[in-house]
Enzyme design. Structure first.
Site, PDB file in Angstrom:
ATOM      1  N   HIS A 201       0.791  -1.204   0.053  1.00  0.00           N
ATOM      2  CA  HIS A 201       0.109  -0.084  -0.012  1.00  0.00           C
ATOM      3  C   HIS A 201       0.942   1.365  -0.010  1.00  0.00           C
ATOM      4  CE1 HIS A 201      -3.421   2.446   0.612  1.00  0.00           C
ATOM      5  NE2 HIS A 201      -3.676   2.210   1.890  1.00  0.00           N
TER       6      HIS A 201
ATOM      7  N   HIS B 218      -1.408   0.146 -12.141  1.00  0.00           N
ATOM      8  CA  HIS B 218      -2.391   0.592 -11.005  1.00  0.00           C
ATOM      9  C   HIS B 218      -3.524  -0.199 -11.053  1.00  0.00           C
ATOM     10  CE1 HIS B 218      -5.029   2.969  -8.202  1.00  0.00           C
ATOM     11  NE2 HIS B 218      -3.587   3.625  -7.694  1.00  0.00           N
TER      12      HIS B 218
ATOM     13  N   ASP C 223       3.389   6.887  -7.009  1.00  0.00           N
ATOM     14  CA  ASP C 223       4.851   6.584  -6.490  1.00  0.00           C
ATOM     15  C   ASP C 223       6.053   6.811  -7.369  1.00  0.00           C
ATOM     16  OD1 ASP C 223       3.680   6.024  -3.878  1.00  0.00           O
ATOM     17  OD2 ASP C 223       3.186   4.076  -4.705  1.00  0.00           O
TER      18      ASP C 223
HETATM   19  N1  CMC Z   1       5.731  -3.816 -14.151  1.00  0.00           N
HETATM   20  C1  CMC Z   1       5.923  -4.735 -15.148  1.00  0.00           C
HETATM   21  N2  CMC Z   1       4.516  -5.404 -15.416  1.00  0.00           N
HETATM   22  C2  CMC Z   1       3.560  -4.975 -14.703  1.00  0.00           C
HETATM   23  C3  CMC Z   1       3.558  -3.836 -13.701  1.00  0.00           C
HETATM   24  C4  CMC Z   1       4.725  -3.487 -13.505  1.00  0.00           C
HETATM   25  N3  CMC Z   1       5.025  -2.497 -12.699  1.00  0.00           N
HETATM   26  N4  CMC Z   1       2.258  -3.812 -13.404  1.00  0.00           N
HETATM   27  C5  CMC Z   1       1.420  -4.844 -13.888  1.00  0.00           C
HETATM   28  N5  CMC Z   1       2.411  -5.592 -14.743  1.00  0.00           N
HETATM   29  C6  CMC Z   1       1.764  -6.574 -15.660  1.00  0.00           C
HETATM   30  C7  CMC Z   1       1.684  -8.014 -15.012  1.00  0.00           C
HETATM   31  O1  CMC Z   1       2.767  -8.654 -15.094  1.00  0.00           O
HETATM   32  C8  CMC Z   1       0.633  -8.421 -15.854  1.00  0.00           C
HETATM   33  O2  CMC Z   1       0.994  -9.061 -17.129  1.00  0.00           O
HETATM   34  P1  CMC Z   1       0.402 -10.306 -17.500  1.00  0.00           P
HETATM   35  O3  CMC Z   1      -0.887 -10.003 -17.986  1.00  0.00           O
HETATM   36  O4  CMC Z   1       1.271 -10.549 -18.764  1.00  0.00           O
HETATM   37  O5  CMC Z   1       0.610 -11.252 -16.536  1.00  0.00           O
HETATM   38  C9  CMC Z   1      -0.391  -7.343 -16.162  1.00  0.00           C
HETATM   39  O6  CMC Z   1       0.749  -6.212 -16.220  1.00  0.00           O
HETATM   40  C10 CMC Z   1      -1.372  -6.863 -15.008  1.00  0.00           C
HETATM   41  O7  CMC Z   1      -0.894  -6.819 -13.996  1.00  0.00           O
HETATM   42  P2  CMC Z   1      -1.695  -7.096 -12.407  1.00  0.00           P
HETATM   43  O8  CMC Z   1      -0.688  -7.470 -11.361  1.00  0.00           O
HETATM   44  O9  CMC Z   1      -2.589  -8.128 -12.492  1.00  0.00           O
HETATM   45  O10 CMC Z   1      -2.153  -5.828 -12.028  1.00  0.00           O
HETATM   46  P3  CMC Z   1      -2.850  -5.399 -10.519  1.00  0.00           P
HETATM   47  O11 CMC Z   1      -4.025  -4.443 -11.122  1.00  0.00           O
HETATM   48  O12 CMC Z   1      -3.155  -6.598  -9.679  1.00  0.00           O
HETATM   49  O13 CMC Z   1      -1.913  -4.865  -9.928  1.00  0.00           O
HETATM   50  C11 CMC Z   1      -0.320  -3.101  -9.111  1.00  0.00           C
HETATM   51  C12 CMC Z   1      -1.640  -3.405  -9.808  1.00  0.00           C
HETATM   52  C13 CMC Z   1      -0.078  -1.609  -8.761  1.00  0.00           C
HETATM   53  C14 CMC Z   1       0.058  -3.957  -7.759  1.00  0.00           C
HETATM   54  C15 CMC Z   1       0.958  -3.423 -10.154  1.00  0.00           C
HETATM   55  O14 CMC Z   1       0.792  -2.672 -11.275  1.00  0.00           O
HETATM   56  C16 CMC Z   1       2.513  -3.220  -9.613  1.00  0.00           C
HETATM   57  O15 CMC Z   1       2.708  -4.332  -8.945  1.00  0.00           O
HETATM   58  N6  CMC Z   1       2.991  -2.047  -9.685  1.00  0.00           N
HETATM   59  C17 CMC Z   1       4.320  -1.920  -9.383  1.00  0.00           C
HETATM   60  C18 CMC Z   1       4.204  -1.725  -8.022  1.00  0.00           C
HETATM   61  C19 CMC Z   1       3.726   0.030  -7.538  1.00  0.00           C
HETATM   62  O16 CMC Z   1       3.953   0.921  -8.420  1.00  0.00           O
HETATM   63  N7  CMC Z   1       2.660   0.031  -6.750  1.00  0.00           N
HETATM   64  C20 CMC Z   1       2.038   1.361  -6.252  1.00  0.00           C
HETATM   65  C21 CMC Z   1       1.064   1.346  -6.629  1.00  0.00           C
HETATM   66  S1  CMC Z   1      -0.054   3.058  -6.775  1.00  0.00           S
HETATM   67  C22 CMC Z   1      -0.440   3.224  -4.886  1.00  0.00           C
HETATM   68  C23 CMC Z   1      -1.525   3.964  -4.433  1.00  0.00           C
HETATM   69  O17 CMC Z   1      -2.435   4.230  -5.441  1.00  0.00           O
HETATM   70  O18 CMC Z   1      -1.857   4.133  -3.508  1.00  0.00           O
END
Ligand code: CMC
Length: 443
Positions: A281, A320, A376
């Site tokens: 988070h 995100h 971030d």
């Molecule tokens: N780098 C590389 N690939 C990514 C990334 C990333 N940062 N984020 C998502 N993907 C890919 C992921 O591998 C998946 O690919 P595939 O469909 O081939 O398996 C696809 O994109 C969808 O990803 P997901 O994990 O299913 O997406 P999610 O909505 O569950 O995750 C997230 C969202 C924020 C956890 C993720 O994008 C992530 O881990 N980002 C990096 C960490 C980060 O920056 N977090 C801060 C979020 S903003 C804080 C706030 O608003 O409070």
């Protein structure tokens, strides 16, 4: 330009239509109402195969598609990268409002008049001090205590200093606790920081504004009065605004869930701080800094991107759950970076970040998955330039998020449809086992 009254008509609670569900187990059909794009989960309870079994339920770990409340505070359109507080675009608030004005807007529902604002600022300013015993117990933490742990414990402990705060149905009582919490959060956050540094705690300077006073409590040494650069004050104030609310995220959900038991607001907000403490988070900006440091120079970016695309790691600060477009907060922070670096001198990591963003936004992997910079990606660079160690980044987030938590808490307490949070489960364990006493099991 739309006004609040123009928007009334768009929020009708009249049904939008209905949904017909056929249960193929029984062949029976059911009609449930659709209102504001949702069906009531409790309407599914009538769907059952035999009379005395529990009705149909939904399984939704992480509440990916479950609305837990109706809220008029924050609107997000992730497809188009839109964020609004009480209907006002975040870009306009970040540009023209102060953090305390935004706090008023979130909590009270409309922008303050001049008199209301002056009263609000006055009240918050004169509640920045904490009881001397708070100082005493904060000093009891270990020398290396994480500031988020100290903040969470101290905010929870405030409920013991204000036991009347559990009278949550009294609006005047709620008001004073809200004022206290917004006012004291910077004091507690700054003292947690000074504690880790082994430096004396600095008392609030009520002649300074909210954010300038926070910087004073963090960084003042032997000078008579700490005089922060106004451009840095503005940048930090803007960061607080950008973090002030983000609808039903993990920590807000924690505040609402704990608050639904009708406990006092300090206990609810302490729960929110606990949720924010977690790396999924509040901790991603720190990971961005580590990543940029590891990349080291722009020539290494293509290799790094190759590793990300091969699934070896993630590009931190990108992607995100809600935004499938540029996070509007990231755009504003990028601009604030320039303002801060004008004062502090540039950070070579910024050049790497800008280049990394450019390359990623043109790369098919990121384009196809709709991965854009989030809040971030640039915020850690600013915090570092302002001389914050990484453990303080989440404390800054918590100070900014406090008005949002409190606005959501007020909305919860006034919402007649709300009940104590009590999700269902799908039980997968054993049943009706016969207990064998230990002397027989162990013999
Ligand atoms: N780098 C590389 N690939 C990514 C990334 C990333 N940062 N984020 C998502 N993907 C890919 C992921 O591998 C998946 O690919 P595939 O469909 O081939 O398996 C696809 O994109 C969808 O990803 P997901 O994990 O299913 O997406 P999610 O909505 O569950 O995750 C997230 C969202 C924020 C956890 C993720 O994008 C992530 O881990 N980002 C990096 C960490 C980060 O920056 N977090 C801060 C979020 S903003 C804080 C706030 O608003 O409070």
């Amino acid at each position: 330009m739309a006004t609040a009254n123009d928007n009334q008509a768009t929020h009708s609670t009249q049904p939008d239509g209905s949904l017909t569900i056929t249960d193929n187990r029984t062949g029976k059909s059911y009609e449930v109402e659709i209102s504001q794009g949702a069906i009531k989960a409790s309407d599914l309870l009538q769907i059952r195969t035999i009379d005395d079994e529990p009705g149909l339920t939904t399984y939704d770990p992480g509440f990916v598609n479950t609305a837990s409340c109706k809220s008029a505070i924050t609107y997000i359109d992730g497809e188009h990268g839109i964020l609004e507080y009480r209907g006002y675009p975040i870009e306009q608030l970040a540009e023209g409002a102060s953090f305390l004005e935004v706090a008023y807007l979130l909590i009270k529902g409309s922008l303050p008049t001049k008199a209301e604002y002056e009263q609000w600022v006055h009240e918050i300013t004169f509640h920045t001090y904490v009881h001397e015993n708070v100082r005493g117990f904060m000093q009891g933490f270990r020398y290396d205590a994480h500031p988020m742990g100290m903040l969470m414990a101290s905010v929870g402990a405030l409920s013991t200093f204000y036991p009347e705060s559990n009278n949550i149905d009294d609006p005047d009582n709620r008001h004073i606790q809200i004022i206290r919490m917004i006012a004291k959060m910077p004091t507690l956050g700054a003292w947690a920081f000074r504690h880790a540094q082994g430096k004396p705690y600095i008392y609030p300077d009520n002649d300074l504004g909210y954010t300038a006073n926070f910087l004073s409590m963090l960084f003042k040494m032997s000078e008579q009065r700490y005089a922060p650069d106004e451009r840095l004050v503005k940048a930090l104030d803007t960061l607080f605004i950008l973090h002030a609310d983000h609808e039903q995220n993990c920590s807000t959900n924690a505040v609402r869930s704990v608050g639904s038991s009708h406990v006092d607001p300090y206990s609810s907000v302490a729960a929110g701080i606990g949720a924010l403490y977690g790396p999924l988070h509040g901790g991603a900006n720190e990971a961005v800094l580590r990543m940029l440091r590891r990349i080291g120079k722009a020539e290494n970016i293509p290799d790094f991107i190759k590793g990300v695309k091969a699934g070896e790691e993630r590009l931190m600060g990108f992607g995100h759950r809600v935004y499938k477009n540029y996070d509007p907060r990231a755009k504003i922070i990028k601009k604030a970076c320039d303002d801060v670096f004008e004062v502090t001198g540039t950070n070579p990591l910024l050049d790497i970040a800008v280049e990394l963003e450019k390359i990623a936004l043109e790369d098919e992997y990121f384009v196809k998955r709709r991965l854009y910079p989030n809040v971030d990606f640039y915020s850690g660079l600013i915090y570092e330039a302002l001389a914050f160690p990484p453990e303080m980044f989440t404390v800054l987030f918590a100070i900014g998020r406090t008005p949002g938590w409190l606005a959501q808490w007020v909305e919860l307490t006034e919402d007649k449809e709300q009940k104590i949070a009590r999700p269902k489960q799908i039980y997968t364990g054993d049943r009706r086992l016969d207990f064998i006493p230990s002397e027989q099991r162990w013999s």
